[in-house]
Design a protein around this motif. Structure first.
Motif, short mmCIF file in Angstrom:
data_model
loop_
_atom_site.label_atom_id
_atom_site.label_comp_id
_atom_site.label_asym_id
_atom_site.label_seq_id
_atom_site.Cartn_x
_atom_site.Cartn_y
_atom_site.Cartn_z
N LEU A 196 -78.15 -64.25 19.97
CA LEU A 196 -79.04 -63.46 20.81
C LEU A 196 -80.38 -63.28 20.11
O LEU A 196 -80.44 -63.06 18.89
CB LEU A 196 -78.41 -62.10 21.10
N SER A 197 -81.45 -63.37 20.85
CA SER A 197 -82.79 -63.23 20.30
C SER A 197 -83.00 -61.84 19.72
O SER A 197 -82.81 -60.83 20.42
CB SER A 197 -83.82 -63.49 21.40
N LYS A 198 -83.40 -61.78 18.46
CA LYS A 198 -83.61 -60.47 17.82
C LYS A 198 -84.72 -59.69 18.51
O LYS A 198 -84.63 -58.47 18.67
CB LYS A 198 -83.91 -60.66 16.33
N GLY A 199 -85.79 -60.40 18.89
CA GLY A 199 -86.90 -59.73 19.56
C GLY A 199 -86.48 -59.12 20.88
O GLY A 199 -86.81 -57.97 21.19
N ASP A 200 -85.74 -59.89 21.67
CA ASP A 200 -85.27 -59.38 22.96
C ASP A 200 -84.29 -58.22 22.77
O ASP A 200 -84.31 -57.24 23.52
CB ASP A 200 -84.58 -60.49 23.76
N LEU A 201 -83.42 -58.36 21.77
CA LEU A 201 -82.48 -57.28 21.48
C LEU A 201 -83.22 -56.00 21.13
O LEU A 201 -82.86 -54.90 21.58
CB LEU A 201 -81.56 -57.67 20.32
N GLY A 202 -84.25 -56.16 20.30
CA GLY A 202 -85.02 -54.99 19.89
C GLY A 202 -85.63 -54.27 21.09
O GLY A 202 -85.55 -53.04 21.20
N LYS A 203 -86.20 -55.03 22.00
CA LYS A 203 -86.82 -54.43 23.19
C LYS A 203 -85.77 -53.72 24.05
O LYS A 203 -86.02 -52.63 24.58
CB LYS A 203 -87.53 -55.51 24.00
N ALA A 204 -84.60 -54.36 24.19
CA ALA A 204 -83.53 -53.75 25.00
C ALA A 204 -83.05 -52.44 24.37
O ALA A 204 -82.82 -51.45 25.07
CB ALA A 204 -82.37 -54.73 25.15
N LEU A 205 -82.90 -52.43 23.05
CA LEU A 205 -82.45 -51.22 22.37
C LEU A 205 -83.50 -50.13 22.42
O LEU A 205 -83.18 -48.94 22.59
CB LEU A 205 -82.09 -51.55 20.92
N GLU A 206 -84.77 -50.52 22.28
CA GLU A 206 -85.85 -49.54 22.34
C GLU A 206 -85.90 -48.85 23.69
O GLU A 206 -86.29 -47.68 23.79
CB GLU A 206 -87.20 -50.23 22.07
N ALA A 207 -85.52 -49.56 24.73
CA ALA A 207 -85.58 -49.01 26.09
C ALA A 207 -84.32 -48.23 26.46
O ALA A 207 -84.20 -47.74 27.58
CB ALA A 207 -85.78 -50.14 27.09
N SER A 208 -83.39 -48.11 25.52
CA SER A 208 -82.11 -47.46 25.81
C SER A 208 -81.93 -46.19 24.97
O SER A 208 -82.76 -45.86 24.13
CB SER A 208 -80.96 -48.42 25.51
N LEU A 209 -80.80 -45.55 25.20
CA LEU A 209 -80.42 -44.37 24.41
C LEU A 209 -79.46 -44.74 23.27
O LEU A 209 -78.70 -43.89 22.80
CB LEU A 209 -79.77 -43.32 25.32
N ALA A 210 -79.54 -45.99 22.82
CA ALA A 210 -78.63 -46.45 21.77
C ALA A 210 -78.74 -45.63 20.48
O ALA A 210 -77.71 -45.29 19.88
CB ALA A 210 -78.88 -47.93 21.48
N PRO A 211 -79.95 -45.30 19.99
CA PRO A 211 -80.02 -44.52 18.74
C PRO A 211 -79.29 -43.18 18.85
O PRO A 211 -78.54 -42.79 17.94
CB PRO A 211 -81.53 -44.32 18.54
N GLU A 212 -79.48 -42.49 19.96
CA GLU A 212 -78.80 -41.21 20.15
C GLU A 212 -77.28 -41.40 20.27
O GLU A 212 -76.50 -40.59 19.75
CB GLU A 212 -79.34 -40.52 21.41
N ALA A 213 -76.87 -42.48 20.95
CA ALA A 213 -75.44 -42.75 21.10
C ALA A 213 -74.79 -43.05 19.75
O ALA A 213 -73.67 -42.60 19.47
CB ALA A 213 -75.23 -43.93 22.06
N VAL A 214 -75.50 -43.79 18.90
CA VAL A 214 -74.97 -44.10 17.57
C VAL A 214 -74.85 -42.83 16.73
O VAL A 214 -73.84 -42.61 16.05
CB VAL A 214 -75.87 -45.14 16.87
N ALA A 215 -75.88 -42.00 16.75
CA ALA A 215 -75.83 -40.76 15.98
C ALA A 215 -74.67 -39.88 16.44
O ALA A 215 -73.93 -39.30 15.62
CB ALA A 215 -77.15 -40.01 16.11
#
Length: 317
Positions: A196-215
């Protein structure tokens, strides 16, 4: 290795999981070879791998002089030389290292590039019987881009997998927890280099609540344990660390932009327990010896079994 060389296999490889002592094994190999009056050359592509090899060889064979050839370091007359692959791509730097009897490539699944081929050819490893003995060492003899490792490594002469190492008590058993991120959309994430493209992954994660979900998941499942978090980009590595800090964790971020002195301080703080979670992008995937880490947060989706095993392997010691 010597049995393989005796039957004509000039470039054998061994495959052992992360945490199973590959650096210790290669340390014993170089100690034996140096007794035959030839220099041993260990080649790695990251500073962490280089320093780790230096420390292990010094521990195993304190009577040997161990030198580093990397950038401005030119200790080319030592008994055992640990060198940067990037430095040895320059012919003049290769020519400074003479009388080499054994060449070891650490993380040898990277060795299909022309730079590695030039290095191996220089020391006579690629053809004939008169060149240096050669050994490849890796935890994952495979690549996501389909490059042919068999063109470099003729035979895997010793292999143990993670399952065997866990069953025999050498590595820790694992427990996997899948964290659902309800608004993470991977439909627009493309492919790059077989993953998976790291750049695309980064954009998808930035647009999501993934950081809060991980914490939240870290708080729920492993609040008192030290861990390493793997992110696809530098931006997301900082985002995840920020979310963890906001939740009350002592988290720090390391990327390839982090100055060496600052990186070493962060690692010392992690070893001492002052930092609980290390968030990183493309730094701790390989060559990281931090046995106090017992949690791996795979905050970068991947289709690469090789990459997944490398990340999880950081916490199996």
């Amino acid at each position: 290795m010597r049995e393989a060389h005796a039957r004509g296999v000039r470039r054998p490889a061994i495959v052992l999981p992360t945490g199973s002592g590959k650096t210790v094994i290669l340390g014993h190999f170089v100690a034996e070879e140096t007794e035959h009056g030839k220099r041993s050359l260990i080649i790695a592509h990251r500073n962490e791998l280089i320093r780790q090899a230096v420390n292990k060889v010094k521990t195993i064979a304190p009577h040997l002089r161990v030198g580093v050839v990397k950038a401005n370091e030119r200790q080319a007359r030592a008994d055992v030389i640990v060198a940067s692959m990037q430095t040895l791509q320059h012919a003049k730097r290769r020519e400074e290292i003479k009388d080499v009897g054994l060449v070891i490539i650490d993380e040898c699944h990277h060795s299909v590039s022309q730079g590695y081929r030039d290095i191996l050819s220089h020391y006579g490893c690629m053809d004939g019987q008169d060149g240096a003995l050669t050994l490849g060492v890796t935890a994952t003899m495979g690549r996501g881009d389909g490059a042919r490792l068999g063109e470099i490594w003729q035979d895997v002469v010793y292999r143990k997998d993670i399952g065997w190492m866990i069953d025999e008590g050498y590595l820790c058993p694992v427990r996997g927890i899948r964290v659902q991120v309800v608004d993470l959309d991977l439909n627009k994430v493309g492919k790059s280099g077989g993953d998976l493209s790291k750049g695309d992954l980064g954009k998808a994660l930035e647009a999501s609540l993934a950081p809060e979900a991980v914490a939240k998941a870290y708080r729920e499942h492993c609040a008192d344990l030290q861990g390493i978090l793997f992110a696809p980009t530098k931006v997301t590595a900082h985002m995840f660390a920020d979310a963890l800090v906001a939740d009350g964790f002592a988290a720090a971020t390391v990327t390839d932009d982090t100055p060496d002195r600052e990186r070493e301080q962060i690692l010392n703080d992690f070893r001492a327990g002052r930092v609980q979670i290390l968030s990183n992008c493309s730094v701790f995937t390989e060559g990281t010896d931090l046995p106090m880490a017992t949690v791996a947060v795979i905050a970068r989706p991947t289709t690469s079994a090789t990459l997944f095993v490398q990340m999880v392997g950081r916490v199996l010691r």
